[in-house]
Design a protein around this motif. Structure first.
Motif, PDB file in Angstrom:
ATOM      1  N   LEU A 174      29.511  53.189  29.279  1.00  0.00           N
ATOM      2  CA  LEU A 174      29.019  51.883  28.831  1.00  0.00           C
ATOM      3  C   LEU A 174      27.510  51.760  29.028  1.00  0.00           C
ATOM      4  CD1 LEU A 174      32.068  49.812  30.033  1.00  0.00           C
ATOM      5  CD2 LEU A 174      31.342  50.135  27.662  1.00  0.00           C
ATOM      6  N   VAL A 175      26.987  52.344  30.095  1.00  0.00           N
ATOM      7  CA  VAL A 175      25.529  52.377  30.283  1.00  0.00           C
ATOM      8  C   VAL A 175      24.900  53.151  29.123  1.00  0.00           C
ATOM      9  CG1 VAL A 175      23.665  53.329  31.709  1.00  0.00           C
ATOM     10  CG2 VAL A 175      25.537  52.076  32.792  1.00  0.00           C
ATOM     11  N   SER A 176      25.514  54.264  28.741  1.00  0.00           N
ATOM     12  CA  SER A 176      24.967  55.076  27.644  1.00  0.00           C
ATOM     13  C   SER A 176      25.035  54.344  26.312  1.00  0.00           C
ATOM     14  CB  SER A 176      25.702  56.420  27.543  1.00  0.00           C
ATOM     15  OG  SER A 176      26.961  56.274  26.896  1.00  0.00           O
ATOM     16  N   GLN A 177      25.886  53.327  26.218  1.00  0.00           N
ATOM     17  CA  GLN A 177      26.012  52.543  24.993  1.00  0.00           C
ATOM     18  C   GLN A 177      25.083  51.328  24.975  1.00  0.00           C
ATOM     19  OE1 GLN A 177      27.959  53.662  22.293  1.00  0.00           O
ATOM     20  NE2 GLN A 177      27.747  55.387  23.700  1.00  0.00           N
ATOM     21  N   GLY A 178      24.256  51.195  26.012  1.00  0.00           N
ATOM     22  CA  GLY A 178      23.250  50.144  25.993  1.00  0.00           C
ATOM     23  C   GLY A 178      23.464  48.994  26.950  1.00  0.00           C
ATOM     24  N   PHE A 179      24.574  48.976  27.678  1.00  0.00           N
ATOM     25  CA  PHE A 179      24.776  47.907  28.660  1.00  0.00           C
ATOM     26  C   PHE A 179      23.764  48.103  29.786  1.00  0.00           C
ATOM     27  CE2 PHE A 179      28.736  47.777  26.415  1.00  0.00           C
ATOM     28  CZ  PHE A 179      29.091  46.434  26.436  1.00  0.00           C
ATOM     29  N   SER A 180      23.142  47.020  30.207  1.00  0.00           N
ATOM     30  CA  SER A 180      22.048  47.148  31.168  1.00  0.00           C
ATOM     31  C   SER A 180      22.462  46.904  32.614  1.00  0.00           C
ATOM     32  CB  SER A 180      20.919  46.179  30.797  1.00  0.00           C
ATOM     33  OG  SER A 180      21.373  44.852  30.851  1.00  0.00           O
ATOM     34  N   GLU A 181      23.603  46.240  32.840  1.00  0.00           N
ATOM     35  CA  GLU A 181      24.021  45.913  34.213  1.00  0.00           C
ATOM     36  C   GLU A 181      25.518  46.185  34.352  1.00  0.00           C
ATOM     37  OE1 GLU A 181      23.830  42.173  37.353  1.00  0.00           O
ATOM     38  OE2 GLU A 181      22.771  41.993  35.455  1.00  0.00           O
ATOM     39  N   VAL A 182      25.843  47.410  34.754  1.00  0.00           N
ATOM     40  CA  VAL A 182      27.237  47.850  34.803  1.00  0.00           C
ATOM     41  C   VAL A 182      27.615  48.229  36.235  1.00  0.00           C
ATOM     42  CG1 VAL A 182      28.941  49.490  33.891  1.00  0.00           C
ATOM     43  CG2 VAL A 182      27.044  48.733  32.440  1.00  0.00           C
ATOM     44  N   TYR A 183      28.814  47.794  36.639  1.00  0.00           N
ATOM     45  CA  TYR A 183      29.314  48.055  37.985  1.00  0.00           C
ATOM     46  C   TYR A 183      30.695  48.683  37.895  1.00  0.00           C
ATOM     47  CZ  TYR A 183      25.673  44.670  39.022  1.00  0.00           C
ATOM     48  OH  TYR A 183      24.470  44.023  39.096  1.00  0.00           O
ATOM     49  N   SER A 184      30.973  49.606  38.797  1.00  0.00           N
ATOM     50  CA  SER A 184      32.303  50.198  38.928  1.00  0.00           C
ATOM     51  C   SER A 184      32.922  49.628  40.205  1.00  0.00           C
ATOM     52  CB  SER A 184      32.189  51.722  39.025  1.00  0.00           C
ATOM     53  OG  SER A 184      33.443  52.288  39.320  1.00  0.00           O
ATOM     54  N   LEU A 185      34.139  49.120  40.081  1.00  0.00           N
ATOM     55  CA  LEU A 185      34.812  48.500  41.220  1.00  0.00           C
ATOM     56  C   LEU A 185      35.371  49.564  42.155  1.00  0.00           C
ATOM     57  CD1 LEU A 185      35.874  45.958  42.654  1.00  0.00           C
ATOM     58  CD2 LEU A 185      37.887  46.095  41.171  1.00  0.00           C
ATOM     59  N   ASP A 186      34.758  49.726  43.318  1.00  0.00           N
ATOM     60  CA  ASP A 186      35.250  50.675  44.321  1.00  0.00           C
ATOM     61  C   ASP A 186      36.638  50.254  44.775  1.00  0.00           C
ATOM     62  OD1 ASP A 186      33.402  52.677  44.537  1.00  0.00           O
ATOM     63  OD2 ASP A 186      32.443  51.921  46.347  1.00  0.00           O
ATOM     64  N   GLY A 187      37.552  51.208  44.859  1.00  0.00           N
ATOM     65  CA  GLY A 187      38.916  50.904  45.277  1.00  0.00           C
ATOM     66  C   GLY A 187      39.777  50.423  44.135  1.00  0.00           C
ATOM     67  N   GLY A 188      39.166  50.118  43.007  1.00  0.00           N
ATOM     68  CA  GLY A 188      39.887  49.726  41.804  1.00  0.00           C
ATOM     69  C   GLY A 188      40.774  48.511  41.982  1.00  0.00           C
ATOM     70  N   PHE A 189      41.722  48.393  41.051  1.00  0.00           N
ATOM     71  CA  PHE A 189      42.626  47.247  41.069  1.00  0.00           C
ATOM     72  C   PHE A 189      43.469  47.207  42.337  1.00  0.00           C
ATOM     73  CE2 PHE A 189      46.808  45.413  40.106  1.00  0.00           C
ATOM     74  CZ  PHE A 189      46.406  44.095  39.906  1.00  0.00           C
ATOM     75  N   GLU A 190      43.828  48.380  42.868  1.00  0.00           N
ATOM     76  CA  GLU A 190      44.677  48.400  44.062  1.00  0.00           C
ATOM     77  C   GLU A 190      43.998  47.708  45.242  1.00  0.00           C
ATOM     78  OE1 GLU A 190      47.876  49.274  44.100  1.00  0.00           O
ATOM     79  OE2 GLU A 190      47.665  49.645  41.962  1.00  0.00           O
ATOM     80  N   LEU A 191      42.729  48.001  45.462  1.00  0.00           N
ATOM     81  CA  LEU A 191      42.010  47.347  46.558  1.00  0.00           C
ATOM     82  C   LEU A 191      41.753  45.883  46.221  1.00  0.00           C
ATOM     83  CD1 LEU A 191      40.708  47.481  49.322  1.00  0.00           C
ATOM     84  CD2 LEU A 191      38.606  48.309  48.234  1.00  0.00           C
ATOM     85  N   TRP A 192      41.459  45.586  44.950  1.00  0.00           N
ATOM     86  CA  TRP A 192      41.254  44.204  44.524  1.00  0.00           C
ATOM     87  C   TRP A 192      42.503  43.377  44.835  1.00  0.00           C
ATOM     88  CZ3 TRP A 192      37.431  41.118  42.677  1.00  0.00           C
ATOM     89  CH2 TRP A 192      37.840  39.860  42.198  1.00  0.00           C
ATOM     90  N   ARG A 193      43.673  43.892  44.446  1.00  0.00           N
ATOM     91  CA  ARG A 193      44.928  43.156  44.642  1.00  0.00           C
ATOM     92  C   ARG A 193      45.181  42.905  46.117  1.00  0.00           C
ATOM     93  NH1 ARG A 193      50.083  45.656  41.928  1.00  0.00           N
ATOM     94  NH2 ARG A 193      49.459  47.391  43.250  1.00  0.00           N
ATOM     95  N   ALA A 194      44.847  43.862  46.969  1.00  0.00           N
ATOM     96  CA  ALA A 194      45.021  43.685  48.410  1.00  0.00           C
ATOM     97  C   ALA A 194      44.026  42.678  48.975  1.00  0.00           C
ATOM     98  CB  ALA A 194      44.859  45.032  49.114  1.00  0.00           C
ATOM     99  N   THR A 195      42.826  42.621  48.389  1.00  0.00           N
ATOM    100  CA  THR A 195      41.771  41.739  48.888  1.00  0.00           C
ATOM    101  C   THR A 195      41.889  40.326  48.328  1.00  0.00           C
ATOM    102  OG1 THR A 195      40.330  43.685  48.960  1.00  0.00           O
ATOM    103  CG2 THR A 195      39.260  41.539  49.177  1.00  0.00           C
ATOM    104  N   TYR A 196      42.200  40.210  47.024  1.00  0.00           N
ATOM    105  CA  TYR A 196      42.259  38.912  46.337  1.00  0.00           C
ATOM    106  C   TYR A 196      43.581  38.748  45.574  1.00  0.00           C
ATOM    107  CZ  TYR A 196      37.243  38.648  47.196  1.00  0.00           C
ATOM    108  OH  TYR A 196      36.018  38.603  47.791  1.00  0.00           O
ATOM    109  N   PRO A 197      44.714  38.678  46.296  1.00  0.00           N
ATOM    110  CA  PRO A 197      45.989  38.542  45.572  1.00  0.00           C
ATOM    111  C   PRO A 197      46.053  37.274  44.716  1.00  0.00           C
ATOM    112  CG  PRO A 197      46.274  38.155  47.927  1.00  0.00           C
ATOM    113  CD  PRO A 197      44.880  38.679  47.743  1.00  0.00           C
ATOM    114  N   GLU A 198      45.327  36.242  45.110  1.00  0.00           N
ATOM    115  CA  GLU A 198      45.333  34.998  44.338  1.00  0.00           C
ATOM    116  C   GLU A 198      44.523  35.117  43.043  1.00  0.00           C
ATOM    117  OE1 GLU A 198      41.633  34.900  46.787  1.00  0.00           O
ATOM    118  OE2 GLU A 198      43.681  35.575  47.123  1.00  0.00           O
ATOM    119  N   GLU A 199      43.738  36.183  42.915  1.00  0.00           N
ATOM    120  CA  GLU A 199      42.927  36.413  41.718  1.00  0.00           C
ATOM    121  C   GLU A 199      43.508  37.558  40.896  1.00  0.00           C
ATOM    122  OE1 GLU A 199      40.409  34.694  40.479  1.00  0.00           O
ATOM    123  OE2 GLU A 199      40.297  33.273  42.129  1.00  0.00           O
TER     124      GLU A 199
END
Length: 109
Positions: free
Chosen positions: A77-102
């Protein structure tokens, strides 16, 4: 920003609250079973339309299962011109454990 940054769920949540777009690059079945609330599923079929319609300067967070595939997608996505790109460390699995309400499930169409 010429490269993407890896960020933890807490930083991703702060970016979401300030309007960042979240995309999920997992397979459709996994996305349907659960994803970050408000995220958009992105695959080879929807990628071109997403890039065409996107604000390339808006913050973009890429999520996958555990934070590995999202790094490749973020670099692309950076190579396609997006200027502010982030990769979520731990992915959805860590997200779900951290923010189950989200965490949401896809609604049947």
């Amino acid at each position: 920003m010429s490269e993407f940054k890896r960020i933890p769920p807490e930083q991703a949540q702060a970016l979401r609250e300030s309007g960042a777009v979240v995309v999920d690059v997992r397979d459709p079945q996994s996305f349907a079973m659960g994803h970050i609330t408000g995220s958009r599923h992105l695959d080879n079929h929807s990628l071109h339309d997403f890039i065409s319609a996107a604000d390339l300067d808006a913050p973009l967070i890429v999520s996958c299962y555990h934070g590995n595939s999202s790094q490749s997608a973020a670099a692309y996505l950076v190579s396609q011109g997006f200027s502010e790109v982030y990769s979520l460390d731990g992915g959805f699995e860590l997200w779900r454990a951290t923010y189950p309400e989200e965490t949401a499930q896809a609604t049947p169409e």
